[in-house]
Design a protein around this motif. Sequence first.
Motif, mmCIF file in Angstrom:
data_model
loop_
_atom_site.group_PDB
_atom_site.id
_atom_site.type_symbol
_atom_site.label_atom_id
_atom_site.label_comp_id
_atom_site.label_asym_id
_atom_site.label_seq_id
_atom_site.Cartn_x
_atom_site.Cartn_y
_atom_site.Cartn_z
ATOM 1 N N GLU A 181 22.409 86.013 111.649
ATOM 2 C CA GLU A 181 22.645 86.796 112.861
ATOM 3 C C GLU A 181 23.937 86.395 113.561
ATOM 4 O O GLU A 181 24.693 87.254 114.013
ATOM 5 C CB GLU A 181 21.449 86.592 113.803
ATOM 6 N N ILE A 182 24.218 85.099 113.639
ATOM 7 C CA ILE A 182 25.332 84.666 114.502
ATOM 8 C C ILE A 182 26.555 84.180 113.757
ATOM 9 O O ILE A 182 27.534 83.815 114.385
ATOM 10 C CB ILE A 182 24.879 83.570 115.506
ATOM 11 N N SER A 183 26.529 84.149 112.412
ATOM 12 C CA SER A 183 27.737 83.703 111.709
ATOM 13 C C SER A 183 28.040 84.673 110.581
ATOM 14 O O SER A 183 27.218 85.522 110.249
ATOM 15 C CB SER A 183 27.551 82.287 111.162
ATOM 16 N N ASP A 184 29.223 84.530 109.988
ATOM 17 C CA ASP A 184 29.586 85.412 108.873
ATOM 18 C C ASP A 184 29.112 84.830 107.533
ATOM 19 O O ASP A 184 29.310 85.446 106.494
ATOM 20 C CB ASP A 184 31.093 85.663 108.864
ATOM 21 N N LEU A 185 28.516 83.638 107.549
ATOM 22 C CA LEU A 185 28.045 82.961 106.328
ATOM 23 C C LEU A 185 29.146 82.888 105.274
ATOM 24 O O LEU A 185 28.884 83.011 104.083
ATOM 25 C CB LEU A 185 26.801 83.657 105.757
ATOM 26 N N LYS A 186 30.386 82.655 105.738
ATOM 27 C CA LYS A 186 31.516 82.553 104.804
ATOM 28 C C LYS A 186 31.365 81.333 103.913
ATOM 29 O O LYS A 186 31.726 81.349 102.751
ATOM 30 C CB LYS A 186 32.827 82.475 105.592
ATOM 31 N N ARG A 187 30.865 80.265 104.469
ATOM 32 C CA ARG A 187 30.637 79.054 103.677
ATOM 33 C C ARG A 187 29.173 78.988 103.252
ATOM 34 O O ARG A 187 28.291 79.405 103.999
ATOM 35 C CB ARG A 187 31.000 77.808 104.479
ATOM 36 N N ALA A 188 28.955 78.426 102.059
ATOM 37 C CA ALA A 188 27.581 78.293 101.546
ATOM 38 C C ALA A 188 26.720 77.533 102.553
ATOM 39 O O ALA A 188 27.181 76.587 103.187
ATOM 40 C CB ALA A 188 27.609 77.553 100.214
ATOM 41 N N VAL A 189 25.470 77.959 102.706
ATOM 42 C CA VAL A 189 24.562 77.238 103.599
ATOM 43 C C VAL A 189 24.017 75.997 102.880
ATOM 44 O O VAL A 189 23.810 76.020 101.669
ATOM 45 C CB VAL A 189 23.391 78.132 104.083
ATOM 46 N N GLY A 190 23.802 74.925 103.628
ATOM 47 C CA GLY A 190 23.313 73.679 103.032
ATOM 48 C C GLY A 190 21.802 73.677 102.896
ATOM 49 O O GLY A 190 21.132 72.808 103.447
#
Length: 310
Positions: free
Chosen positions: A291-300
């Motif tokens: 919802e609040i980020s572009d998820l450009k980087r892989a999530v941990g």
Amino acid sequence: MTNYKFKFHPYQRPFKHPLSTSHGQWTVREGIILSLNDEIGNIGWGEIAPIPWFGSETLEQALNFCEQLPQEITTEEIFAIPAELPCCQFGFESAWELVMGKGLSTKDFEPSKQHYSYLLPSYDAAKQSWEAPWNQGYRSFKWKIGIAPIEDEVKIVQELVEAIPASGQLRLDANGGLTKQEAEQWLMVCDTIGAVEFIEQPLPPEQFDVMLEMSHNYSTAIALDESVATLDQLEQCYQRGWRGIFVIKAAIAGSRKRLRQFCDTYPIDTVFSSALETNIGQQAVLQLAAEISDLKRAVGFGVNHWFNEG
Ligand SMILES: O=C(O)CCC(=O)c1ccccc1C(=O)O
Ligand SMILES: [Mg+2]
């Protein structure tokens, strides 16, 4: 004013193998699952997953808080949970959003494997452990450093980078366990080999100014994690000039409402990351991250293999 019926259950979840960090070994994940019910039968689940060595409240403090609450609570009481209990804030707000019918309560949110970073085992076991997840679609891997002598660890990273195909990326997490000299040595090595996305929390949070300076002097990025464990700390680091990567362990950061407001106001470079919660906490974090980020980087969140059900 709506009253929600409140229930909670502590849980214990052993790791398949102890998780080694520069803070020592972690063998059992303990936390609390809670539920809120409204008068017409809606239910919302939430999770309180403290990591005291990371700067959150302890499990005992969270349990004491839950035990002193009445059996029914209101929205006002949920949003009045103090910032000193960040994991409680997160757990109660998650459950509240779900019981209110906000968020993805029915259909779980699940990005594909290439958007997850896979947490490798410690030491040289990492060398045999990246290929199976690679074949499942993982492209980002994370390895803990600051545990063995630096020369040994540098050698393992060089071997990993040589073995992993070029479209893969490696994150190195020191959990604040390096000296300034070691951090500079790592940054030089990483600048030379490329392929390292970032070094996470090289120095303890007290050494913010040193990390800030280092973040300007190397091409390899630095990500703050322990330094920005709670929202108070995150805001402070931003005000003090940090424009590198922010690891956000939302389950520990505190109020979801306040995290939304912060991320709406300041366009920070984020990595949303696991606190080794159960699926209830994971879904609550991933839904918020989407919802609040572009998820450009892989999530941990490539961490489920650390547990038996994983
Ligand atoms: O962030 C990830 O990719 C995995 C999760 C992780 O490493 C972690 C999990 C629990 C507590 C601390 C940490 C950490 O990032 O230091
Ligand atoms: Mg970390």
